[in-house]
Enzyme design. Sequence first.
Site: not given
Length: 286
Positions: A99, A101, A103
């Site tokens: 993953e 990311d 955010e």
Amino acid sequence: MAFPHVSVLSLLVLSSFMVASAGNFYQDFDITWGDGRAKILNNGDLLTLNFDKASGSGFQSRNEYLFGKIDMQLKLVPGNSAGTVTAYYLSSKGSNWDEIDFEFLGNLSGDPYILHTNVFSQGKGNREQQFYLWFDPTADFHTYSILWNPQRIVFSVDGTPIREFKNMESKGVPFPKDQPMRIYSSLWNADDWATRGGVVKTDWSQAPFTASYRNFNANNACVRSTGSGTSSCNSNSASSNAWLSQELDSTSHDRLSWVQKNYMIYNYCSDTKRFPQGLPTECITS
Ligand SMILES: *[C@@H]1O[C@H](CO)[C@@H](O)[C@H](O)[C@H]1NC(C)=O
């Protein structure tokens, strides 16, 4: 530029090909949840995610990618966005997932968002780096990019690299390079932790909260074709798949250092308290 097919379907193929190069949310993404709170607008040029007390919303890419240079423009929840999280990331499936990311943790009006980043390889993350931005990410669209090739992952904001995660498999650090990933995004409530560590709660009188997306570009990416298990790499330029071996030049290194010096607010690689047994291997550079 030559179009790939000439047939009775040529018109159809031609139009979808042109739409593909421009990036079109109808063609490239599926809305996956939120019961009408995610919307594709302006003939596919704009996507909005909304959330209110009852639900957030989200979407995912139709394609799976194994490496790519992926750009998206986002305009984040304006005003009092405390308690909201806009997640924009690449992820594979299964318990040993990879993953990458981004955010965005909202805040009270006038207080800074936090851009939170992480990299998971084979199900293991704990590689957080957090930043403030050098602009108001709610006032306009800005470009958030991931360059993912076999040697490195580079996170960039408006073309400025903010983080590089290098392939250090030679030192025993797993690197995401075997599992194709989809692009996901969602907007939801996380007021138990997002803003000042959960102290500031979501103000529901401000709902619905909206984040907007446009100008998706994955023209330089390897798309995993469903079924066959092979991927084919596209490239913008006739020149080659240069992005597949792209590294940071000295200007980019300087800009990366500028961001890390002035805007980085958390780096797991400096968190010796958190890793009393010693920092993770990828943090030890010499
Ligand atoms: C919100 O603003 C406060 C006060 O400026 C700051 O400490 C915090 O890092 C900001 N961001 C988040 C997501 O809490």
